[in-house]
Design a protein around this motif. Structure first.
Motif, PDB file in Angstrom:
ATOM      1  N   GLN A 130      47.437 136.891  -4.831  1.00 15.82           N
ATOM      2  CA  GLN A 130      48.073 136.172  -5.933  1.00 15.82           C
ATOM      3  C   GLN A 130      47.454 136.521  -7.274  1.00 15.82           C
ATOM      4  N   VAL A 131      46.119 136.689  -7.292  1.00 12.06           N
ATOM      5  CA  VAL A 131      45.405 136.992  -8.529  1.00 12.06           C
ATOM      6  C   VAL A 131      44.530 138.218  -8.305  1.00 12.06           C
ATOM      7  N   GLN A 132      44.531 139.099  -9.287  1.00 19.07           N
ATOM      8  CA  GLN A 132      43.669 140.276  -9.235  1.00 19.07           C
ATOM      9  C   GLN A 132      42.776 140.292 -10.469  1.00 19.07           C
ATOM     10  N   VAL A 133      41.535 140.663 -10.239  1.00 18.03           N
ATOM     11  CA  VAL A 133      40.577 140.865 -11.326  1.00 18.03           C
ATOM     12  C   VAL A 133      40.051 142.282 -11.179  1.00 18.03           C
ATOM     13  N   VAL A 134      40.299 143.101 -12.191  1.00 17.59           N
ATOM     14  CA  VAL A 134      39.989 144.525 -12.062  1.00 17.59           C
ATOM     15  C   VAL A 134      39.141 144.996 -13.233  1.00 17.59           C
ATOM     16  N   GLU A 135      38.015 145.616 -12.914  1.00 16.00           N
ATOM     17  CA  GLU A 135      37.119 146.156 -13.931  1.00 16.00           C
ATOM     18  C   GLU A 135      37.337 147.654 -14.108  1.00 16.00           C
ATOM     19  N   SER A 136      36.943 148.143 -15.268  1.00 15.99           N
ATOM     20  CA  SER A 136      36.982 149.582 -15.530  1.00 15.99           C
ATOM     21  C   SER A 136      35.944 149.914 -16.590  1.00 15.99           C
ATOM     22  N   GLY A 137      35.648 151.203 -16.718  1.00 16.02           N
ATOM     23  CA  GLY A 137      34.785 151.649 -17.796  1.00 16.02           C
ATOM     24  C   GLY A 137      33.397 152.092 -17.400  1.00 16.02           C
ATOM     25  N   GLY A 138      33.038 151.916 -16.143  1.00 11.21           N
ATOM     26  CA  GLY A 138      31.710 152.336 -15.722  1.00 11.21           C
ATOM     27  C   GLY A 138      31.575 153.849 -15.686  1.00 11.21           C
ATOM     28  N   GLY A 139      30.338 154.305 -15.493  1.00  4.11           N
ATOM     29  CA  GLY A 139      30.101 155.733 -15.419  1.00  4.11           C
ATOM     30  C   GLY A 139      28.642 156.063 -15.619  1.00  4.11           C
ATOM     31  N   LEU A 140      28.380 157.338 -15.811  1.00  4.41           N
ATOM     32  CA  LEU A 140      27.026 157.826 -16.030  1.00  4.41           C
ATOM     33  C   LEU A 140      26.769 157.983 -17.528  1.00  4.41           C
ATOM     34  N   VAL A 141      25.650 157.458 -17.986  1.00  4.88           N
ATOM     35  CA  VAL A 141      25.303 157.532 -19.401  1.00  4.88           C
ATOM     36  C   VAL A 141      23.810 157.781 -19.517  1.00  4.88           C
ATOM     37  N   GLN A 142      23.412 158.490 -20.554  1.00  2.00           N
ATOM     38  CA  GLN A 142      21.999 158.781 -20.762  1.00  2.00           C
ATOM     39  C   GLN A 142      21.288 157.574 -21.363  1.00  2.00           C
ATOM     40  N   PRO A 143      20.001 157.452 -21.140  1.00  3.16           N
ATOM     41  CA  PRO A 143      19.245 156.366 -21.776  1.00  3.16           C
ATOM     42  C   PRO A 143      19.433 156.380 -23.288  1.00  3.16           C
ATOM     43  N   GLY A 144      19.636 155.190 -23.842  1.00  2.00           N
ATOM     44  CA  GLY A 144      19.912 155.070 -25.265  1.00  2.00           C
ATOM     45  C   GLY A 144      21.379 155.140 -25.605  1.00  2.00           C
ATOM     46  N   GLY A 145      22.195 155.475 -24.635  1.00  2.00           N
ATOM     47  CA  GLY A 145      23.630 155.617 -24.864  1.00  2.00           C
ATOM     48  C   GLY A 145      24.372 154.297 -24.825  1.00  2.00           C
ATOM     49  N   SER A 146      25.694 154.391 -24.958  1.00  2.00           N
ATOM     50  CA  SER A 146      26.550 153.212 -25.001  1.00  2.00           C
ATOM     51  C   SER A 146      27.687 153.338 -24.001  1.00  2.00           C
ATOM     52  N   LEU A 147      28.192 152.192 -23.599  1.00  2.00           N
ATOM     53  CA  LEU A 147      29.306 152.142 -22.659  1.00  2.00           C
ATOM     54  C   LEU A 147      30.072 150.850 -22.898  1.00  2.00           C
ATOM     55  N   THR A 148      31.379 150.892 -22.679  1.00  2.00           N
ATOM     56  CA  THR A 148      32.202 149.696 -22.814  1.00  2.00           C
ATOM     57  C   THR A 148      32.937 149.437 -21.506  1.00  2.00           C
ATOM     58  N   LEU A 149      32.749 148.241 -20.978  1.00  2.00           N
ATOM     59  CA  LEU A 149      33.409 147.824 -19.757  1.00  2.00           C
ATOM     60  C   LEU A 149      34.560 146.871 -20.095  1.00  2.00           C
ATOM     61  N   SER A 150      35.619 146.952 -19.307  1.00  2.84           N
ATOM     62  CA  SER A 150      36.775 146.096 -19.517  1.00  2.84           C
ATOM     63  C   SER A 150      37.173 145.459 -18.193  1.00  2.84           C
ATOM     64  N   CYS A 151      37.702 144.240 -18.283  1.00  2.00           N
ATOM     65  CA  CYS A 151      38.141 143.526 -17.083  1.00  2.00           C
ATOM     66  C   CYS A 151      39.421 142.776 -17.422  1.00  2.00           C
ATOM     67  N   THR A 152      40.415 142.896 -16.552  1.00  2.00           N
ATOM     68  CA  THR A 152      41.690 142.228 -16.775  1.00  2.00           C
ATOM     69  C   THR A 152      42.082 141.422 -15.547  1.00  2.00           C
ATOM     70  N   ALA A 153      42.520 140.202 -15.799  1.00  2.00           N
ATOM     71  CA  ALA A 153      43.036 139.341 -14.737  1.00  2.00           C
ATOM     72  C   ALA A 153      44.559 139.371 -14.762  1.00  2.00           C
ATOM     73  N   SER A 154      45.165 139.436 -13.586  1.00  2.37           N
ATOM     74  CA  SER A 154      46.626 139.475 -13.524  1.00  2.37           C
ATOM     75  C   SER A 154      47.116 138.739 -12.278  1.00  2.37           C
ATOM     76  N   GLY A 155      48.407 138.448 -12.250  1.00  5.92           N
ATOM     77  CA  GLY A 155      48.986 137.762 -11.102  1.00  5.92           C
ATOM     78  C   GLY A 155      49.589 136.424 -11.499  1.00  5.92           C
ATOM     79  N   ARG A 156      49.622 135.521 -10.529  1.00  3.64           N
ATOM     80  CA  ARG A 156      50.237 134.213 -10.747  1.00  3.64           C
ATOM     81  C   ARG A 156      49.234 133.275 -11.423  1.00  3.64           C
ATOM     82  N   ILE A 157      49.015 133.513 -12.698  1.00  2.00           N
ATOM     83  CA  ILE A 157      47.986 132.816 -13.449  1.00  2.00           C
ATOM     84  C   ILE A 157      48.601 131.793 -14.391  1.00  2.00           C
ATOM     85  N   LEU A 158      48.086 130.581 -14.314  1.00  2.00           N
ATOM     86  CA  LEU A 158      48.485 129.534 -15.250  1.00  2.00           C
ATOM     87  C   LEU A 158      47.568 129.557 -16.476  1.00  2.00           C
TER      88      LEU A 158
END
Length: 121
Positions: free
Chosen positions: A1-29
């Motif tokens: 009924q409900v899905q929660v899905v993350e994205s954006g991970g990966g390999l990064v060097q020390p000192g670097g930056s990364l942005t993660l995203s998460c979206t909820a979908s489905g029969r949500i009130l």
């Protein structure tokens, strides 16, 4: 009924930056507090940061000053911006959302599968 899905991970060097995203979908009130947790190799799951539907945020000490959490209520999305990454930030990052499913009354926790972040040179 409900899905929660993350994205954006990966390999990064020390000192670097990364942005993660998460979206909820489905029969949500409605979606309440959304949060990011992480679980490193051989470690327990720990809270990284959380954000309420009204925008109030909370950060664990290691995240303060380096990570930024934000959300788009219309898109049911939460974003985690991570800067100055360290090898100890290596972990599976999981999204958590308090969701009221259509036809139900109370909010329940929903978890994604996680997205892997590896900080290494």
């Amino acid at each position: 009924q409900v899905q929660v899905v993350e994205s954006g991970g990966g390999l990064v060097q020390p000192g670097g930056s990364l942005t993660l995203s998460c979206t909820a979908s489905g029969r949500i009130l409605s979606v309440g507090t959304m949060a990011w947790y992480r679980q490193g190799p051989g470690k327990q799951r720990e809270l990284v940061a959380s954000i309420e539907s009204g925008g109030s945020t909370n950060y664990t000490s290691f995240a303060k000053g380096r990570f930024t959490i934000s959300r788009d209520n219309a898109k049911r999305t939460v974003v985690l911006g991570m800067n100055s990454l360290k090898p100890e930030d290596t972990a599976n990052y999981l999204c958590n959302a308090m969701i009221v499913v259509r036809g139900q009354v109370w909010a329940r926790e929903h978890w994604g599968q996680g997205t892997l972040v590896t900080v290494s040179s």
